[in-house]
Design a protein around this motif. Structure first.
Motif, PDB file in Angstrom:
ATOM      1  N   ASN A 197      14.488  -4.175  -8.789  1.00 43.11           N
ATOM      2  CA  ASN A 197      14.689  -3.639 -10.140  1.00 43.11           C
ATOM      3  C   ASN A 197      13.389  -3.590 -10.929  1.00 43.11           C
ATOM      4  OD1 ASN A 197      17.319  -3.869  -9.285  1.00 43.11           O
ATOM      5  ND2 ASN A 197      17.745  -5.725 -10.468  1.00 43.11           N
ATOM      6  N   ALA A 198      12.471  -2.764 -10.478  1.00 46.36           N
ATOM      7  CA  ALA A 198      11.168  -2.670 -11.140  1.00 46.36           C
ATOM      8  C   ALA A 198      11.241  -1.701 -12.303  1.00 46.36           C
ATOM      9  CB  ALA A 198      10.116  -2.202 -10.142  1.00 46.36           C
ATOM     10  N   GLY A 250      14.638  -1.552  -3.105  1.00 45.66           N
ATOM     11  CA  GLY A 250      15.844  -2.115  -3.712  1.00 45.66           C
ATOM     12  C   GLY A 250      15.582  -3.094  -4.848  1.00 45.66           C
ATOM     13  N   SER A 266       8.012   3.470  -7.710  1.00 49.09           N
ATOM     14  CA  SER A 266       8.849   4.160  -6.729  1.00 49.09           C
ATOM     15  C   SER A 266       9.015   3.332  -5.453  1.00 49.09           C
ATOM     16  CB  SER A 266       8.214   5.516  -6.428  1.00 49.09           C
ATOM     17  OG  SER A 266       8.724   6.051  -5.247  1.00 49.09           O
ATOM     18  N   LEU A 307      11.449   0.520  -6.109  1.00 47.20           N
ATOM     19  CA  LEU A 307      12.838   1.007  -6.146  1.00 47.20           C
ATOM     20  C   LEU A 307      13.332   1.286  -4.723  1.00 47.20           C
ATOM     21  CD1 LEU A 307      12.662   3.409  -9.235  1.00 47.20           C
ATOM     22  CD2 LEU A 307      13.736   1.145  -9.137  1.00 47.20           C
ATOM     23  N   GLU A 308      12.454   1.860  -3.901  1.00 46.59           N
ATOM     24  CA  GLU A 308      12.805   2.127  -2.499  1.00 46.59           C
ATOM     25  C   GLU A 308      13.190   0.838  -1.782  1.00 46.59           C
ATOM     26  OE1 GLU A 308      12.891   4.855  -0.313  1.00 46.59           O
ATOM     27  OE2 GLU A 308      12.972   6.021  -2.170  1.00 46.59           O
TER      28      GLU A 308
END
Lengths: 269, 269
Positions: free
Chosen positions: B102-103, B100, B94, B97-98
């Motif tokens: 692409n995990a 930016g 999370s 992703l926050e």
């Protein structure tokens, strides 16, 4: 005699509030888990699969993930949809654990690679071993690697198909689909009062049924009934029978597992 | 020239509060994510792995999951540890992703099957494709199927080993271990003021170092330094070099990724 294996689907529309992003319907999930428990206590092997409902919907639609890689943000979209789908999966698995059941989440994206939506490669090992351990693999609609399109939103039905074709040798497989309607109708039952219920789909009426599901006045309220029927009928050819039941009705799932007669659409060959 | 691939570990003791069950250290996770971002912006391929810290600890210890299947509750324990480990993974992903990035989370239990702790089978496909897509696979310490013991707690180091031996052909691999100490010492640096820092471990001193890490006065505060060194030295034989750094110190990870000189223990052959 081969062991009986049930693939049980919790529809995305059933276990989430489709009108509110990221909103699970915990009461329904909890009840379905209790009903699965009956099947487990009877010694059946069970794989649970669930749709994503309102969890991955926002990001999948924002990044048009169903189209594959379309622009520079598609990879981020793939990552976000994967995360959002897993979030609901965590909630579902948590309810199984609360009920004392050995539920074990498996990411379809980790074990499937597809090409233009068709399974190209699968790592079935973990699923086979969990079933041998009498544990409950919990899969879900996920975004997977697609060698043609970049990525592919693999529905729970597609996951069930991929798994069951590989488990067919060892198990006598039945599929139970818990949705928000009693089964398949000639028209959208939410819109047309003259919609007629179809109790059985087989070779005799499959073309007719496909016709009903193709017409544009939208029978698609429950997330692609045509898609479901196509896949389930294909599996029926392999001896895998399915039933679509209304998961909103208490005890429906439990009764099917116990072998009782429940209103639903049966799909066989 | 082969592409450079970094395997970056966030230690479980670093990213969770080990004294409080289920407590992530969000500020530290967030900072490490920002530092990884630098490496990504330089075009490196990166796989992130993290320990479980205080998340799976309670259930793993309650069900003695490290021993495999020992009693009738072991399967439930396996399910619970898997769930608890995934929960922290969700928090880590999370944060990526926050930021930016692409995990993409991958469950080690879905892609590894081991026998007595040694990798027996691996499905490397998803990892290879994610790297080709320039995405960041995020793995973690997980409980996997063990054909001998029933189940096995596979540490992040073991996951790194399994992955890197399969990726070696295509990538020039380096491992960066972010822990809560500067590296390896002759004694537990938290307990002994005369503990001496070891900047390099190689053929010349590996036996001596193993001696330090075996003595019973407990250098094991950071979750098995002996285990880490054994695995990292084995990988060094394959040309995979490692560095253990202090992840509590801001910019340490970023500086290693940028090729700067940072205090840490380097492990090579």
């Amino acid at each position: 005699m081969r062991n009986r294996l049930y693939l049980v689907k919790f529809g995305g529309s059933l276990i989430t509030d489709k009108t509110k992003p990221y909103t699970p319907r915990i009461d329904i999930i909890r009840r379905l888990v209790d009903e699965v428990k009956e099947g487990i206590s009877m010694g059946f092997r069970i794989i649970v699969g669930h749709g994503g409902g309102s969890f991955p919907h926002v990001s999948a639609s924002k990044y048009r993930t169903h189209l594959g890689f379309v622009d520079k943000d598609s990879r981020y979209g793939m990552a976000k949809v994967h995360y959002d789908a897993a979030k609901l999966n965590g909630i579902v698995v948590s309810e199984f654990l609360e009920a004392g059941l050995n539920a074990f989440s498996i990411q379809p994206s980790a074990i499937f690679i597809v090409r233009d939506g068709e399974v190209e490669d699968i790592f079935i090992g973990i699923i086979e071993h969990l079933l041998d351990y009498r544990m409950i693999p919990v899969v879900y609609g996920d975004v997977v690697i697609d060698l043609e399109k970049g990525c592919h939103i693999m529905s729970t039905e597609e996951v069930f198909k991929g798994l069951s074709l590989h488990l067919l040798e060892d198990y006598d497989i039945n599929i139970i689909m818990c949705e928000i309607v009693d089964g398949i109708y000639t028209k959208d039952p939410f819109k047309f009062s003259d919609a007629e219920f179809i109790p059985i789909i087989d070779q005799g009426n499959i073309d007719e049924v496909r016709g009903y599901l193709s017409v544009s006045h939208g029978i698609d309220v429950t997330g692609g009934m045509r898609h479901k029927v196509d896949i389930l009928f294909e599996l029926a050819k392999h001896g895998i029978n399915s039933i679509i039941i209304n998961g909103l009705i208490e005890d429906n799932l439990r009764r099917v597992l116990l072998g009782e007669d429940v209103r639903g659409t049966r799909i066989k060959y």
